[in-house]
Scaffold this motif. Structure first.
Motif, short mmCIF file in Angstrom:
data_model
loop_
_atom_site.label_atom_id
_atom_site.label_comp_id
_atom_site.label_asym_id
_atom_site.label_seq_id
_atom_site.Cartn_x
_atom_site.Cartn_y
_atom_site.Cartn_z
N GLY A 1 19.07 98.18 40.85
CA GLY A 1 20.00 99.11 40.24
C GLY A 1 19.71 100.55 40.59
N SER A 2 20.12 101.44 39.74
CA SER A 2 20.03 102.87 40.00
C SER A 2 18.72 103.42 39.53
CB SER A 2 21.18 103.60 39.32
OG SER A 2 21.01 103.52 37.92
N GLY A 3 18.55 104.73 39.70
CA GLY A 3 17.36 105.40 39.23
C GLY A 3 16.16 105.13 40.09
N SER A 4 16.37 104.71 41.31
CA SER A 4 15.24 104.37 42.17
C SER A 4 14.49 105.58 42.65
CB SER A 4 15.73 103.58 43.39
OG SER A 4 16.51 104.39 44.22
N GLY A 5 15.16 106.71 42.68
CA GLY A 5 14.52 107.90 43.22
C GLY A 5 14.58 108.00 44.70
N GLU A 6 15.17 107.04 45.38
CA GLU A 6 15.29 107.10 46.84
C GLU A 6 16.62 107.71 47.20
OE1 GLU A 6 14.57 106.70 50.89
OE2 GLU A 6 13.30 106.66 49.17
N GLY A 7 16.59 108.91 47.70
CA GLY A 7 17.84 109.58 48.05
C GLY A 7 17.82 111.01 47.59
N GLU B 1 -0.30 108.33 48.76
CA GLU B 1 -1.72 108.11 48.50
C GLU B 1 -1.99 106.67 48.12
OE1 GLU B 1 -5.33 109.82 45.65
OE2 GLU B 1 -3.27 110.55 45.41
N ARG B 2 -1.10 106.12 47.28
CA ARG B 2 -1.29 104.74 46.84
C ARG B 2 -1.16 103.77 48.01
NH1 ARG B 2 -2.44 102.62 41.69
NH2 ARG B 2 -1.65 100.49 41.51
N LEU B 3 -0.18 104.00 48.88
CA LEU B 3 0.03 103.11 50.01
C LEU B 3 -1.16 103.16 50.97
CD1 LEU B 3 1.92 101.13 51.39
CD2 LEU B 3 3.04 103.07 52.52
N ARG B 4 -1.65 104.36 51.24
CA ARG B 4 -2.83 104.49 52.11
C ARG B 4 -4.02 103.74 51.53
NH1 ARG B 4 -1.17 110.08 52.57
NH2 ARG B 4 -0.49 110.58 54.69
N GLU B 5 -4.26 103.95 50.23
CA GLU B 5 -5.40 103.30 49.58
C GLU B 5 -5.28 101.78 49.62
OE1 GLU B 5 -5.40 104.83 45.66
OE2 GLU B 5 -6.36 106.74 46.18
N ALA B 6 -4.08 101.28 49.34
CA ALA B 6 -3.89 99.84 49.28
C ALA B 6 -4.07 99.19 50.64
CB ALA B 6 -2.49 99.53 48.73
N LEU B 7 -3.58 99.84 51.69
CA LEU B 7 -3.71 99.27 53.03
C LEU B 7 -5.13 99.40 53.56
CD1 LEU B 7 -0.34 100.47 54.61
CD2 LEU B 7 -0.93 98.17 53.80
N GLY C 1 19.44 110.60 35.03
CA GLY C 1 19.09 109.78 36.19
C GLY C 1 17.60 109.65 36.44
N ILE C 2 16.84 109.40 35.39
CA ILE C 2 15.38 109.39 35.51
C ILE C 2 14.77 107.99 35.40
CG2 ILE C 2 15.17 111.73 34.61
CD1 ILE C 2 14.34 110.51 31.91
N ALA C 3 15.60 106.96 35.28
CA ALA C 3 15.10 105.63 34.92
C ALA C 3 13.95 105.14 35.79
CB ALA C 3 16.23 104.62 34.95
N GLY C 4 14.10 105.20 37.10
CA GLY C 4 13.06 104.68 37.99
C GLY C 4 12.14 105.74 38.55
N ARG C 5 12.22 106.95 38.04
CA ARG C 5 11.47 108.07 38.63
C ARG C 5 10.20 108.34 37.84
NH1 ARG C 5 15.43 110.77 42.02
NH2 ARG C 5 17.44 109.80 41.65
N THR C 6 9.28 107.40 37.89
CA THR C 6 8.00 107.53 37.19
C THR C 6 6.85 107.41 38.18
OG1 THR C 6 7.80 105.15 36.79
CG2 THR C 6 9.01 106.43 35.14
N ALA D 1 7.73 115.60 48.02
CA ALA D 1 8.63 116.02 46.94
C ALA D 1 9.37 114.85 46.34
CB ALA D 1 9.64 117.05 47.48
N ARG D 2 9.76 113.90 47.17
CA ARG D 2 10.58 112.79 46.70
C ARG D 2 9.75 111.68 46.09
NH1 ARG D 2 13.74 111.17 51.94
NH2 ARG D 2 14.93 109.83 50.53
N TRP D 3 8.62 111.40 46.67
CA TRP D 3 7.74 110.31 46.22
C TRP D 3 6.31 110.83 46.13
CZ3 TRP D 3 9.63 105.44 45.16
CH2 TRP D 3 10.92 105.14 45.65
N PRO D 4 6.00 111.68 45.15
CA PRO D 4 4.71 112.38 45.13
C PRO D 4 3.48 111.48 45.00
CG PRO D 4 5.90 112.73 43.07
CD PRO D 4 6.86 112.09 44.02
N TYR D 5 3.66 110.25 44.49
CA TYR D 5 2.50 109.39 44.27
C TYR D 5 2.49 108.17 45.19
CZ TYR D 5 2.25 112.16 40.03
OH TYR D 5 2.19 113.20 39.14
#
Length: 428
Positions: free
Chosen positions: A422-428, A53-59, A325-330, A46-50
């Protein structure tokens, strides 16, 4: 663009590195196993939907064995079976305790987002590098600043709402050749005098984007070295001269050292546009007062921890543009954060220190509960010019692992030893 690979220090004077024998201990530990443990709190989809998968693929593409665990509230990382071989730990929404770190004797690196995992690792009293994936947010946050700027300059949200309710009849007559708000700075970014607060990862990228629009850009960052401004090609401005330099003031971060106080807000010229991505970076009561008095225009990505309630007089004004608060949530930020983590994990399991610009600053000595070992970013075991030249020509460091492709906005944060986005990281 490749960073200069020289020993760099943070602003407290300590090297952001593991030196001498400690470094070789880290290399030996990392080389003994390719085990990577990723722990999350069960809310990652829910927090980091993408990201996952990307981390698994990259590693996996790098041939790195990955173990993925979900830890519910109340459970402990140290209670997981067979954690003694873990070399790199990625924590997403889970804050490890010192006892958890103690249970990982071969641990060489802890990685997370938003400072998660840093405290326990830095207090472990051994050579554990810390990495923050926040660099992956920088492009999304910086581009959001430009989007807010354009929206305010051209009154785009206001025109959109008028057309949504009444159609094109609300638009200017065909013979009218001016459609912006005359009471506030308006028109193009080109030629505008812009002051950006902070030359960190986001700030440096905003500078680069504004420069591409041919704006005149200055930066307020009192603790940055002169070389940071030289490399970025921007003018330095001090706090007392922001008002006379700024048609547009951009506040992308919440650093207390860079906070814009009320007296500077009160000095801003009538009609100035203020763009904020972090409410703690500026005196908010002073800003609101001048906006409500129709003295300043304001374009903001509201901090989710500082919500605007229905009925607030700041809403629905022609001199205000809001985003929630959507700046970093892409999706791009999700994937870029995963790439930053994977990049540094790959280095750890191959015996190399993490990239300096992805390392959080070390705590002040008064905050440390135990000695903190540091990871060396020296270009070679000796200080000879020949060794440095050879390292630079490879585009990497003395490990032979090439540096990622860095744009001009990466160079400034490399010189400061951290990625604070800065803000908008989506972590939290």
């Amino acid at each position: 663009m490749i960073c200069l690979h020289v020993p760099l220090t943070d602003r407290t004077g300590g090297e952001q590195s593991v030196a001498g024998e400690d470094r070789h201990n880290v290399v030996a530990a990392a080389a003994s196993s390719n085990t990577v443990l990723v722990v999350e709190d069960g809310r990652l989809p829910a927090r980091w939907p993408y990201l996952a998968e990307r981390l698994r693929e990259a590693l996996t593409a790098r041939g790195i064995a990955v173990r993925w665990e979900s830890i519910p509230a109340g459970a402990h990382l140290r209670d997981l079976p067979s954690v003694a071989e873990v070399v790199a730990l990625v924590v997403l929404g889970v804050e490890p305790e010192p006892a958890d770190i103690d249970a990982l004797p071969k641990l060489a690196m802890v990685a997370g987002v938003g400072g998660v995992g840093t405290a326990a690792a830095q207090r472990a009293g051994r050579a554990i590098a810390c990495v923050d994936g926040g660099r992956g947010h920088c492009d999304s946050i910086a581009e959001m600043a430009i989007g807010l700027m354009l929206s305010a300059l051209r009154q785009i949200p206001s025109w959109h709402l008028k057309m949504a309710y009444a159609g094109s009849v609300v638009g200017p007559l065909p013979q009218w050749q001016f459609a912006d708000h005359p009471g506030f700075v308006n028109g193009t970014i080109r030629g505008k005098q812009i002051v950006v607060v902070g030359l960190d990862g986001v700030g440096a990228h905003i500078v680069e984007l504004c420069d591409a629009f041919h704006a005149s850009v200055a930066v307020f960052h009192p603790d940055a070295a002169d070389v940071d401004f030289t490399v970025s090609g921007v003018e330095r401005v001090d706090l007392d001269h922001i008002a006379c330099h700024a048609e547009i003031l951009v506040v992308p971060a919440s650093s207390p050292e860079h906070r814009i106080p009320a007296r500077v807000v009160d000095q801003l010229n009538h009609g100035t546009l203020v763009v904020t991505l972090a409410s703690a970076g500026i005196d908010m009561p002073a800003l609101r007062a001048r906006v409500l008095s129709d003295e300043l225009a304001w374009a903001t990505d509201i901090d989710p921890n500082d919500p605007v309630r229905a009925g607030d007089p700041i809403l629905g004004r022609q001199n205000v543009v809001h985003a929630p608060g959507i700046a970093g949530r892409t999706r791009d930020a999700n994937r870029n954060v995963a790439d930053v983590l994977a990049e540094n994990i790959f280095r750890a399991v191959n015996g190399a220190p993490p990239w300096l610009w992805d390392c959080p600053p070390l705590p002040d000595a008064s905050d440390r509960e135990a000695p903190v070992q540091q990871v060396s970013h020296d270009v070679a075991d000796d200080d000879s010019e020949e060794a440095k030249t050879d390292s630079d020509s490879r585009g990497g460091d003395d490990t032979g692992i090439p540096a990622p492709g860095l744009g001009p906005h990466d160079r400034g944060r490399a010189a400061r030893g951290g990625s604070h986005c800065g803000s908008g990281s989506g972590e939290g």
